[in-house]
Design an enzyme around this catalytic site. Structure first.
Site, PDB file in Angstrom:
ATOM      1  N   GLY A  87       1.099  -1.075  -0.224  1.00  0.00           N
ATOM      2  CA  GLY A  87       0.157  -0.006   0.131  1.00  0.00           C
ATOM      3  C   GLY A  87       0.953   1.213  -0.080  1.00  0.00           C
ATOM      4  N   ARG A 115      -7.831  -2.581  -1.100  1.00  0.00           N
ATOM      5  CA  ARG A 115      -7.795  -1.684  -0.254  1.00  0.00           C
ATOM      6  C   ARG A 115      -7.991  -0.033  -0.714  1.00  0.00           C
ATOM      7  NH1 ARG A 115      -1.836  -2.403   2.633  1.00  0.00           N
ATOM      8  NH2 ARG A 115      -2.974  -0.800   4.023  1.00  0.00           N
ATOM      9  N   SER A 159      -3.209   9.189   8.836  1.00  0.00           N
ATOM     10  CA  SER A 159      -2.502   8.279   7.834  1.00  0.00           C
ATOM     11  C   SER A 159      -1.195   8.905   7.559  1.00  0.00           C
ATOM     12  CB  SER A 159      -3.329   7.645   6.777  1.00  0.00           C
ATOM     13  OG  SER A 159      -2.640   7.002   5.874  1.00  0.00           O
ATOM     14  N   GLN A 161       0.494   7.287   5.276  1.00  0.00           N
ATOM     15  CA  GLN A 161       0.405   7.317   3.991  1.00  0.00           C
ATOM     16  C   GLN A 161      -0.096   8.375   3.210  1.00  0.00           C
ATOM     17  OE1 GLN A 161      -0.848   3.399   2.757  1.00  0.00           O
ATOM     18  NE2 GLN A 161       0.807   2.256   3.981  1.00  0.00           N
ATOM     19  N   ASP A 307       0.413  -1.082  13.574  1.00  0.00           N
ATOM     20  CA  ASP A 307       0.723  -2.200  12.632  1.00  0.00           C
ATOM     21  C   ASP A 307       1.233  -3.195  14.005  1.00  0.00           C
ATOM     22  OD1 ASP A 307       0.535  -1.141  10.088  1.00  0.00           O
ATOM     23  OD2 ASP A 307       2.563  -0.719  10.165  1.00  0.00           O
ATOM     24  N   LYS A 334      -6.078  -2.989   6.144  1.00  0.00           N
ATOM     25  CA  LYS A 334      -4.744  -3.234   5.973  1.00  0.00           C
ATOM     26  C   LYS A 334      -4.730  -4.352   4.977  1.00  0.00           C
ATOM     27  CE  LYS A 334      -3.183   0.171   8.786  1.00  0.00           C
ATOM     28  NZ  LYS A 334      -2.688   1.022   8.221  1.00  0.00           N
TER      29      LYS A 334
HETATM   30  C1  S3P Z   1       2.716   3.201   6.739  1.00  0.00           C
HETATM   31  C2  S3P Z   1       1.701   3.583   7.270  1.00  0.00           C
HETATM   32  C3  S3P Z   1       0.790   2.919   8.284  1.00  0.00           C
HETATM   33  C4  S3P Z   1       1.163   1.651   8.412  1.00  0.00           C
HETATM   34  C5  S3P Z   1       1.788   0.990   6.910  1.00  0.00           C
HETATM   35  C6  S3P Z   1       2.823   1.731   6.549  1.00  0.00           C
HETATM   36  C7  S3P Z   1       3.825   4.177   6.084  1.00  0.00           C
HETATM   37  O1  S3P Z   1      -0.278   2.877   7.264  1.00  0.00           O
HETATM   38  O2  S3P Z   1      -0.066   0.640   8.599  1.00  0.00           O
HETATM   39  O3  S3P Z   1       2.218  -0.282   7.308  1.00  0.00           O
HETATM   40  O4  S3P Z   1       4.773   3.632   5.743  1.00  0.00           O
HETATM   41  O5  S3P Z   1       3.540   5.284   6.029  1.00  0.00           O
HETATM   42  P1  S3P Z   1      -1.383   4.231   7.475  1.00  0.00           P
HETATM   43  O6  S3P Z   1      -0.480   5.532   7.553  1.00  0.00           O
HETATM   44  O7  S3P Z   1      -2.376   4.419   6.338  1.00  0.00           O
HETATM   45  O8  S3P Z   1      -1.926   4.063   8.860  1.00  0.00           O
END
Ligand code: S3P
Length: 422
Positions: A87, A115, A159, A161, A307, A334
């Protein structure tokens, strides 16, 4: 079961993705030492190569070099960009491609194709990207980038991400971006950006980034992944005697909620030999056996341990009393529906556990866990339940354990190196 041994965990997954992407936007050759060489980060490296960036081979224990081409360095890929299970690869790439004036197509494996992507496509469209997605705003999707407008975005989910995707779009598009989150999520991107001279400010839960003219080439050591270390530390806590020493672990406070929750359960992890690398704090962590009490975790703590919730739930199954994890709805989206699967798998092992809305409730007990665990190809479920399998008297069958290659290829070697039958 006796714990004993020292392990150095692999590089942090989140930081490796970010360092690879930012190196590709830099002005020259970057060397990243101790990157994570695993399925997810290989997906990022391969996508960058398809976009015309020179990225060396990602291999365990080896540095990787990336030759950056400036702030808008990508060339159109001839085929769809395959993000596999990652993701982070898919979402962060969308941000970077939003500032490139050509069309790209992104896809992923079955898990990634279920997702949600709307959390990033909606703000990227507001900046000016043209995105076509399949039903439900999921992969596969196509994106055509170009000139972008500044953005002030209120994200309904905390988030990293989402935040990183939008900052990457701002960097490539040369426009300011600010993101307001319900709770501040992990801040690895902000730390790296600051290190590279980009102005990033935080006010309350709003993080803002000013565009930069150039990103300098950089070298550095990627800290070890606290999300990987967590399984070994948990094994050390559940053991009857001994200690587990995990070296080189990133301890960024926006990522180390696991340690705080563990402490509230009665297991204080010792932190020694502190250091800083790439703007990230880190240390050697030492876990020792402790009788566990139950814990209540509130929604604003979840982003710092998102996580690790499956693992904490497995630990709660061994604790005295009823543990409650509130505000864990994000676990449903997830790599698998972790909320449903953690509850169902614990129940299959004889533990009273249930999901009620966005809350996970686990009643602790002393009976050895016995039964079959369905991981749905999710690496974190495989590793969390592998820790429970190590309990004396346990008889836990994992339906599949190959998924650990997504984030921690040597997980089983390292776990067995620190646990010895009593
Ligand atoms: C991550 C952020 C998390 C985490 C993922 C990696 C990242 O997701 O669950 O394994 O590298 O920014 P979210 O930010 O969408 O919660």
């Amino acid at each position: 079961m006796i714990a004993g041994g020292e392990v150095t965990v692999p590089g942090d997954k989140s930081i490796t993705h970010r360092a690879l992407f930012l190196a590709s936007l830099s002005g020259g050759r970057c060397t990243l030492r101790s990157p994570l060489a695993a399925g997810d980060t290989r997906a990022t490296a391969a996508a960058l190569r398809r976009l015309g960036i020179r990225v060396g081979r990602l291999a365990e224990g080896r540095p990787v070099t990336v030759t950056g081409g400036g702030l808008r360095p990508y060339r159109p890929a001839t085929r769809a960009l395959e993000c596999h299970n990652s993701g982070t690869t898919a979402r962060l790439l969308l941000g970077l491609l939003a500032g490139h004036a050509f069309a790209s197509r992104l896809t992923g494996d079955r898990s990634l194709r279920r997702r949600p992507m709307a959390r990033v496509t909606e703000p990227l469209r507001a900046m000016g990207a043209v995105i076509h997605a399949s039903e439900g705003e999921r992969l596969p999707l196509s994106i055509r980038g170009g000139a972008l407008a500044p953005l002030a975005w209120r994200s309904p989910v905390a988030s990293a991400q989402v935040k990183t995707t939008l900052f990457f779009a701002g960097l490539v598009g040369g426009v300011p971006v600010s993101v307001t989150e319900p709770v501040i999520s992990r801040d690895h991107t902000e730390r790296l950006l600051r290190l590279l001279g980009v102005r990033v400010t935080v006010q309350g839960t709003t993080t803002s980034m000013e565009p930069a003219d150039v990103l300098p080439a950089f070298d550095g050591d990627i800290p070890g992944d606290i999300s990987s270390a967590a399984y070994l530390l948990a094994a050390g806590v559940l053991a009857e005697s001994g200690e587990v020493v995990v070296r080189n672990v990133g301890t960024n406070p926006t990522r180390s909620g696991f340690l705080r929750a563990l402490e509230r359960m009665g297991a204080r992890v010792e932190v020694r030999d502190r250091w800083v690398s790439l703007g990230e704090p880190g240390a050697t962590l030492v876990a020792r056996p402790a009788p566990l009490g139950c814990v209540e975790v509130e929604p604003d703590e979840i982003p710092s341990m998102v996580d690790e919730v499956p693992l904490l739930a497995c630990l709660a199954a061994r604790a005295a009393g009823t543990s409650v994890f509130r505000g864990v709805g994000e676990l449903r989206v997830k790599e698998s529906d972790r909320l449903a699967l953690v509850a169902a798998n614990l129940a299959a092992l004889g533990v009273a556990a249930r999901a009620e809305g966005d809350t996970l409730i686990v009643e602790g007990g002393e009976a050895p866990p016995r039964g079959r665990v369905v991981t749905a190809g999710d690496h974190r479920l495989a590793m969390a339940f592998a820790v429970l399998r190590a309990i004396p008297g346990a008889d836990v069958e994992l339906d599949d354990s190959r998924s650990v290659a997504i984030s921690y290829p040597n997980f089983f070697r390292d776990l067995s190196s620190v646990l010895h039958p009593s």
